[in-house]
Design a protein around this motif. Sequence first.
Motif, mmCIF file in Angstrom:
data_model
loop_
_atom_site.group_PDB
_atom_site.id
_atom_site.type_symbol
_atom_site.label_atom_id
_atom_site.label_comp_id
_atom_site.label_asym_id
_atom_site.label_seq_id
_atom_site.Cartn_x
_atom_site.Cartn_y
_atom_site.Cartn_z
ATOM 1 N N LEU A 124 0.830 -1.206 0.000
ATOM 2 C CA LEU A 124 0.000 0.000 0.000
ATOM 3 C C LEU A 124 0.864 1.256 0.000
ATOM 4 O O LEU A 124 0.575 2.226 -0.716
ATOM 5 C CB LEU A 124 -0.931 -0.007 1.215
ATOM 6 C CG LEU A 124 -1.801 1.235 1.435
ATOM 7 C CD1 LEU A 124 -2.641 1.542 0.213
ATOM 8 C CD2 LEU A 124 -2.681 1.054 2.662
ATOM 9 N N GLU A 125 1.916 1.239 0.775
ATOM 10 C CA GLU A 125 2.825 2.393 0.819
ATOM 11 C C GLU A 125 3.468 2.635 -0.544
ATOM 12 O O GLU A 125 3.585 3.783 -1.007
ATOM 13 C CB GLU A 125 3.891 2.157 1.884
ATOM 14 C CG GLU A 125 4.739 3.376 2.179
ATOM 15 C CD GLU A 125 5.684 3.147 3.345
ATOM 16 O OE1 GLU A 125 6.427 4.085 3.697
ATOM 17 O OE2 GLU A 125 5.678 2.018 3.892
ATOM 18 N N ASN A 126 3.872 1.554 -1.205
ATOM 19 C CA ASN A 126 4.460 1.688 -2.548
ATOM 20 C C ASN A 126 3.430 2.198 -3.554
ATOM 21 O O ASN A 126 3.763 3.013 -4.434
ATOM 22 C CB ASN A 126 5.007 0.334 -3.011
ATOM 23 C CG ASN A 126 6.202 -0.112 -2.193
ATOM 24 O OD1 ASN A 126 6.944 0.721 -1.651
ATOM 25 N ND2 ASN A 126 6.396 -1.420 -2.081
ATOM 26 N N GLU A 127 2.199 1.738 -3.429
ATOM 27 C CA GLU A 127 1.146 2.181 -4.350
ATOM 28 C C GLU A 127 0.828 3.665 -4.160
ATOM 29 O O GLU A 127 0.492 4.364 -5.122
ATOM 30 C CB GLU A 127 -0.111 1.330 -4.141
ATOM 31 C CG GLU A 127 0.061 -0.111 -4.614
ATOM 32 C CD GLU A 127 -1.100 -0.994 -4.220
ATOM 33 O OE1 GLU A 127 -2.156 -0.450 -3.820
ATOM 34 O OE2 GLU A 127 -0.966 -2.230 -4.300
ATOM 35 N N ILE A 128 0.924 4.156 -2.922
ATOM 36 C CA ILE A 128 0.712 5.584 -2.674
ATOM 37 C C ILE A 128 1.776 6.405 -3.400
ATOM 38 O O ILE A 128 1.479 7.434 -4.023
ATOM 39 C CB ILE A 128 0.739 5.879 -1.160
ATOM 40 C CG1 ILE A 128 -0.496 5.261 -0.484
ATOM 41 C CG2 ILE A 128 0.777 7.385 -0.899
ATOM 42 C CD1 ILE A 128 -0.476 5.356 1.027
ATOM 43 N N GLN A 184 3.337 5.474 -6.068
ATOM 44 C CA GLN A 184 3.047 5.360 -7.496
ATOM 45 C C GLN A 184 1.957 6.338 -7.916
ATOM 46 O O GLN A 184 2.036 6.945 -8.990
ATOM 47 C CB GLN A 184 2.633 3.923 -7.823
ATOM 48 C CG GLN A 184 3.754 2.899 -7.685
ATOM 49 C CD GLN A 184 3.275 1.477 -7.901
ATOM 50 O OE1 GLN A 184 2.108 1.241 -8.220
ATOM 51 N NE2 GLN A 184 4.171 0.525 -7.714
ATOM 52 N N VAL A 185 0.952 6.495 -7.071
ATOM 53 C CA VAL A 185 -0.117 7.455 -7.372
ATOM 54 C C VAL A 185 0.435 8.876 -7.388
ATOM 55 O O VAL A 185 0.094 9.686 -8.262
ATOM 56 C CB VAL A 185 -1.260 7.330 -6.339
ATOM 57 C CG1 VAL A 185 -2.260 8.473 -6.487
ATOM 58 C CG2 VAL A 185 -1.972 5.996 -6.501
ATOM 59 N N ASP A 186 1.316 9.177 -6.437
ATOM 60 C CA ASP A 186 1.947 10.509 -6.407
ATOM 61 C C ASP A 186 2.732 10.764 -7.694
ATOM 62 O O ASP A 186 2.639 11.844 -8.289
ATOM 63 C CB ASP A 186 2.879 10.627 -5.194
ATOM 64 C CG ASP A 186 2.110 10.740 -3.888
ATOM 65 O OD1 ASP A 186 0.938 11.148 -3.931
ATOM 66 O OD2 ASP A 186 2.684 10.415 -2.837
ATOM 67 N N GLU A 187 3.502 9.775 -8.114
ATOM 68 C CA GLU A 187 4.303 9.929 -9.327
ATOM 69 C C GLU A 187 3.414 10.068 -10.562
ATOM 70 O O GLU A 187 3.702 10.870 -11.462
ATOM 71 C CB GLU A 187 5.235 8.728 -9.482
ATOM 72 C CG GLU A 187 6.331 8.651 -8.419
ATOM 73 C CD GLU A 187 7.183 7.414 -8.561
ATOM 74 O OE1 GLU A 187 6.901 6.598 -9.489
ATOM 75 O OE2 GLU A 187 8.128 7.242 -7.764
ATOM 76 N N MET A 188 2.318 9.309 -10.592
ATOM 77 C CA MET A 188 1.413 9.379 -11.730
ATOM 78 C C MET A 188 0.777 10.760 -11.829
ATOM 79 O O MET A 188 0.684 11.337 -12.918
ATOM 80 C CB MET A 188 0.325 8.314 -11.615
ATOM 81 C CG MET A 188 -0.616 8.273 -12.815
ATOM 82 S SD MET A 188 -1.865 6.959 -12.705
ATOM 83 C CE MET A 188 -2.864 7.572 -11.368
ATOM 84 N N MET A 189 0.354 11.295 -10.694
ATOM 85 C CA MET A 189 -0.265 12.616 -10.706
ATOM 86 C C MET A 189 0.738 13.696 -11.104
ATOM 87 O O MET A 189 0.401 14.664 -11.808
ATOM 88 C CB MET A 189 -0.850 12.920 -9.324
ATOM 89 C CG MET A 189 -2.017 12.021 -8.958
ATOM 90 S SD MET A 189 -2.676 12.325 -7.296
ATOM 91 C CE MET A 189 -3.335 13.977 -7.506
#
Length: 237
Positions: free
Chosen positions: A150-154, A156-161
């Motif tokens: 979950l921490e890694n996915e957060i 990834q979402v930051d990088e995507m945005m």
Amino acid sequence: MLKEECKALLDALNRVSACYHHLVLTIGGSSDSQNLREELKKTRQKAQELAVANRNKLTLILKDKSVSKEDKAEFERLWVIFITCMDLLEVDMRKALELGQEFPLNVPRRHLIQSGMSGGTSGVASRAMSVQNMRYEADHNIDMVDLKDLENEIHQVDEMMYEMEMKVNVHQWTVEAKQEPGAELNGTHSAGASSVGMISVDQNKSVCGLRKVLVGIIFTAVLIIAVILAVCVVKLS
């Protein structure tokens, strides 16, 4: 067709994100369980898949120079909605991480209850603790792995945005809304309120009319009785 596809993808993302939000609120509650944690993981992964699909489609369209000015304005509005939805999803993911760390599913039991098992007390306790600790460590490792994912996915979402903002230069404050704030609510509820108001007014008028009729009847009856009593008194005297 592109507009409808983008709207359908965005609607699906909103629905899954809303579902994820409600699931996050139950972490640490009486309904918290391994099934809930697994459902949370599946839901957030589905939301991320839809987010990638939305990003790819909207990015491709907004970078297309052949799109008309009117269509571009519509896609920019969808882009702003998409960014807002992603912000809320990230907030919920961070909340799920925080709650997951605060409320682990399995906690080792430090006190044993004697249940009549045969054998020495120290031997029984050591066997029970060894089995219990093995099970706890296994479950705890599963929870820790999920929280790490979950921490890694957060991130990834930051990088995507961040990449989205770099690729598409759309300023949210420059996008104009198609309707006034609360137009959808005013359009439906105002009509409903006016109709309800008309009904209540008509009902009040009918009630007032009935009351006047009843008062008139009672007054007439009292007047007739008074006249009859007066006649009777005159004759008896």
